[in-house]
Design a protein around this motif. Structure first.
Motif, mmCIF file in Angstrom:
data_model
loop_
_atom_site.group_PDB
_atom_site.id
_atom_site.type_symbol
_atom_site.label_atom_id
_atom_site.label_comp_id
_atom_site.label_asym_id
_atom_site.label_seq_id
_atom_site.Cartn_x
_atom_site.Cartn_y
_atom_site.Cartn_z
ATOM 1 N N THR A 77 6.128 81.538 -1.091
ATOM 2 C CA THR A 77 5.309 82.617 -1.646
ATOM 3 C C THR A 77 3.832 82.280 -1.612
ATOM 4 O O THR A 77 2.990 83.152 -1.769
ATOM 5 C CB THR A 77 5.744 82.944 -3.095
ATOM 6 O OG1 THR A 77 7.172 82.989 -3.167
ATOM 7 C CG2 THR A 77 5.198 84.280 -3.547
ATOM 8 N N LEU B 20 18.652 83.993 -0.889
ATOM 9 C CA LEU B 20 17.485 84.709 -1.399
ATOM 10 C C LEU B 20 16.453 84.915 -0.291
ATOM 11 O O LEU B 20 15.897 86.013 -0.133
ATOM 12 C CB LEU B 20 16.859 83.927 -2.556
ATOM 13 C CG LEU B 20 15.529 84.465 -3.087
ATOM 14 C CD1 LEU B 20 15.736 85.807 -3.774
ATOM 15 C CD2 LEU B 20 14.888 83.464 -4.054
ATOM 16 N N SER C 117 17.190 87.651 2.096
ATOM 17 C CA SER C 117 17.211 88.986 1.507
ATOM 18 C C SER C 117 15.831 89.638 1.604
ATOM 19 O O SER C 117 14.838 88.982 1.946
ATOM 20 C CB SER C 117 17.630 88.889 0.035
ATOM 21 O OG SER C 117 16.595 88.258 -0.715
ATOM 22 N N THR D 114 13.927 90.392 -0.787
ATOM 23 C CA THR D 114 13.035 89.705 -1.721
ATOM 24 C C THR D 114 12.418 88.463 -1.075
ATOM 25 O O THR D 114 11.203 88.233 -1.178
ATOM 26 C CB THR D 114 13.814 89.304 -2.987
ATOM 27 O OG1 THR D 114 14.307 90.472 -3.627
ATOM 28 C CG2 THR D 114 12.905 88.546 -3.953
ATOM 29 N N GLY D 115 13.243 87.656 -0.417
ATOM 30 C CA GLY D 115 12.727 86.457 0.225
ATOM 31 C C GLY D 115 11.757 86.776 1.349
ATOM 32 O O GLY D 115 10.736 86.085 1.528
ATOM 33 N N ALA E 95 9.868 89.348 1.443
ATOM 34 C CA ALA E 95 8.634 89.782 0.778
ATOM 35 C C ALA E 95 7.818 88.576 0.330
ATOM 36 O O ALA E 95 6.581 88.573 0.431
ATOM 37 C CB ALA E 95 8.969 90.675 -0.418
ATOM 38 N N PHE E 96 8.504 87.532 -0.177
ATOM 39 C CA PHE E 96 7.808 86.298 -0.544
ATOM 40 C C PHE E 96 7.023 85.742 0.641
ATOM 41 O O PHE E 96 5.845 85.386 0.518
ATOM 42 C CB PHE E 96 8.802 85.247 -1.030
ATOM 43 C CG PHE E 96 9.412 85.532 -2.382
ATOM 44 C CD1 PHE E 96 8.857 86.474 -3.234
ATOM 45 C CD2 PHE E 96 10.551 84.850 -2.799
ATOM 46 C CE1 PHE E 96 9.415 86.739 -4.481
ATOM 47 C CE2 PHE E 96 11.117 85.102 -4.039
ATOM 48 C CZ PHE E 96 10.546 86.046 -4.871
ATOM 49 N N ILE F 267 4.785 96.494 -0.046
ATOM 50 C CA ILE F 267 5.337 95.469 -0.939
ATOM 51 C C ILE F 267 4.523 95.425 -2.222
ATOM 52 O O ILE F 267 3.281 95.363 -2.189
ATOM 53 C CB ILE F 267 5.320 94.086 -0.248
ATOM 54 C CG1 ILE F 267 6.277 94.083 0.941
ATOM 55 C CG2 ILE F 267 5.697 92.979 -1.233
ATOM 56 C CD1 ILE F 267 6.233 92.810 1.767
ATOM 57 N N TYR G 158 6.504 90.819 -6.994
ATOM 58 C CA TYR G 158 7.180 89.726 -6.304
ATOM 59 C C TYR G 158 6.581 88.369 -6.675
ATOM 60 O O TYR G 158 7.286 87.356 -6.671
ATOM 61 C CB TYR G 158 7.139 89.951 -4.798
ATOM 62 C CG TYR G 158 8.158 90.965 -4.346
ATOM 63 C CD1 TYR G 158 9.516 90.646 -4.297
ATOM 64 C CD2 TYR G 158 7.780 92.256 -3.994
ATOM 65 C CE1 TYR G 158 10.457 91.580 -3.906
ATOM 66 C CE2 TYR G 158 8.718 93.199 -3.601
ATOM 67 C CZ TYR G 158 10.056 92.854 -3.559
ATOM 68 O OH TYR G 158 10.991 93.780 -3.174
ATOM 69 N N LYS H 44 8.315 87.590 -9.873
ATOM 70 C CA LYS H 44 9.694 87.204 -9.553
ATOM 71 C C LYS H 44 9.749 85.768 -9.054
ATOM 72 O O LYS H 44 10.641 84.994 -9.432
ATOM 73 C CB LYS H 44 10.266 88.138 -8.491
ATOM 74 C CG LYS H 44 10.792 89.461 -8.999
ATOM 75 C CD LYS H 44 11.468 90.220 -7.868
ATOM 76 C CE LYS H 44 12.034 91.543 -8.342
ATOM 77 N NZ LYS H 44 12.728 92.271 -7.237
ATOM 78 N N SER H 45 8.810 85.407 -8.197
ATOM 79 C CA SER H 45 8.799 84.056 -7.644
ATOM 80 C C SER H 45 8.593 83.020 -8.732
ATOM 81 O O SER H 45 9.271 81.984 -8.762
ATOM 82 C CB SER H 45 7.693 83.949 -6.584
ATOM 83 O OG SER H 45 7.660 82.661 -6.013
#
Length: 383
Positions: free
Chosen positions: A67, A190, A193, A195-196, A198-199, A214, A219, A222-223
């Motif tokens: 991230t 993760l 996915s 989400t990952g 997006a990181f 995004i 995010y 979340k990270s």
């Protein structure tokens, strides 16, 4: 050299790209399973610390490596998980409950830290996480009704289904190894996915990530939460391994060690977290060897070369004094970090990839293969 042809999206997100991974990781798992029967108790204790440090390293890798958010406060998250364990044990809470509670509570606090950190980047974010670590350390020392202050807290032996799991037993090692494996598999899923992905997009370019729709703030929080929760789980195991915890165990130096784990191992791969943990944990045995054995070896070598008994003894005493000096560990860490940043920024795992690719492509290997191209969005060129 193996060539892989991907014909659908499932091929691109497989956990194991080809059968070779199954054989190699299966063999490694088999070796780790039989380790308690062939290694000494000291080495097994070191392996347990490797598992715990690698678990924290995986969590930090999600935050920093994938991230792009720097943190020097993960010792505080480890402390929260450890103290949650010790506190709930006093009320007879079962292991599985306080283990999950340590991760959930630490994850919530990690999200709370992530919110004010949204407006910070670079060195300012590092300073904010250091401040958080100092705040937690001070709370642990002052909140005596819960943490017992500087007196510390005893941590009882794990009880699972009425069976004790001592900290030096093979069962505890298997528990730590299992947590590490589940953490790695969960992190891999993760990262595959949305989400990952997006990181990774936020790490590469926040401007480009926003342009793709995004929610960068969401995010980032979340990270922080996921990374802190993983550190909280590791903190529970850390407390049981030490059997006693106090505020001075969770200092800035411990956070720096976690950063060293991902710098030396490689900040862009989960393999690096494990390799870096092995390196950091094995530094202490190396320092012990340096303090106990090296002075005698150098003194004997000086006497052999004709330096004279008195001069050889003086050399031996000087080397022993240097090896026993305070701050030697920090100096060695500093030198190692500088060398890796200058000569191998991809870490130990990056070096392994280069060696493997060299033999795969020989004699066509090019040194520039791993050189990362500089690609900028126009709005980011002057940052």
């Amino acid at each position: 050299m193996r060539f892989m042809f991907k014909t659908d999206y499932e091929d691109d997100i497989k956990l194991f790209p080809h059968s070779g991974y199954l054989w190699s990781y299966g063999s490694l798992l088999l070796v780790l399973m039989i380790a308690p029967f062939v290694l000494s108790s000291y080495l097994m204790s070191q392996l347990v610390f490797v598992c715990i440090y690698a678990t924290v390293g995986v969590g930090l890798m999600i935050l920093t490596g994938f991230t792009g958010q720097a943190s020097l406060g993960h010792a505080a998250f480890l402390a929260i998980g450890a103290y949650t364990t010790a506190y709930l044990q006093q009320f007879g809470v079962p292991f599985i409950v306080y283990f999950l509670a340590a991760g959930v509570l630490t994850g919530i606090i990690g999200a709370m830290v992530g919110f004010p950190a949204l407006r910070l980047q670079g060195i300012y974010l590092v300073i904010a996480t250091i401040s958080f670590a100092f705040i937690v350390e001070e709370i642990l020392a002052r909140w005596e009704s819960v943490t017992h202050g500087n007196e510390g807290m005893r941590v009882k032996t794990i009880q699972i289904l009425g069976t004790a799991v001592p900290r030096d037993s093979p069962a505890f090692y298997y528990l730590c190894l299992g947590v590490l494996i589940l953490t790695i598999i969960g992190s891999l899923n993760l990262l595959r996915s949305p989400t990952g992905r997006a990181f990774v997009a936020i790490r590469d370019s926040e401007t480009a990530a926003r342009s793709m729709g995004i929610n960068v703030s969401l995010y980032k929080v979340k990270s922080f939460a996921i990374s802190a929760a993983i550190a909280g789980f590791a903190g529970c195991l850390f407390a049981h391994k030490l059997s006693f915890i106090s505020p001075e165990m969770f200092t800035l130096q411990l956070s720096i060690e976690f950063i060293i784990v991902i710098i030396i191992g490689g900040a862009f791969s989960l393999h690096g977290a494990v390799l870096g943990a092995i390196f950091v944990v094995m530094v202490d045995p190396f320092l012990t060897f340096l303090k106990d054995d090296i002075p005698g070896v150098i003194g004997g070598l000086a006497a052999t070369l004709g330096a004279g008994a008195q001069k050889a003894s003086h050399i031996q005493d000087s080397v022993a004094a240097f090896a026993s000096a305070n701050g030697l560990k920090g100096a060695i860490y500093g030198i190692i970090i500088i060398l890796f940043v200058l000569f191998e920024p991809l870490g130990l795992y990056g070096r392994w990839l280069k060696i493997k690719l060299f033999f795969q492509l020989f004699p066509l290997y090019k040194r520039a293969t791993f050189k990362r191209q500089k690609i900028y969005v126009k709005s980011e060129r002057n940052r």
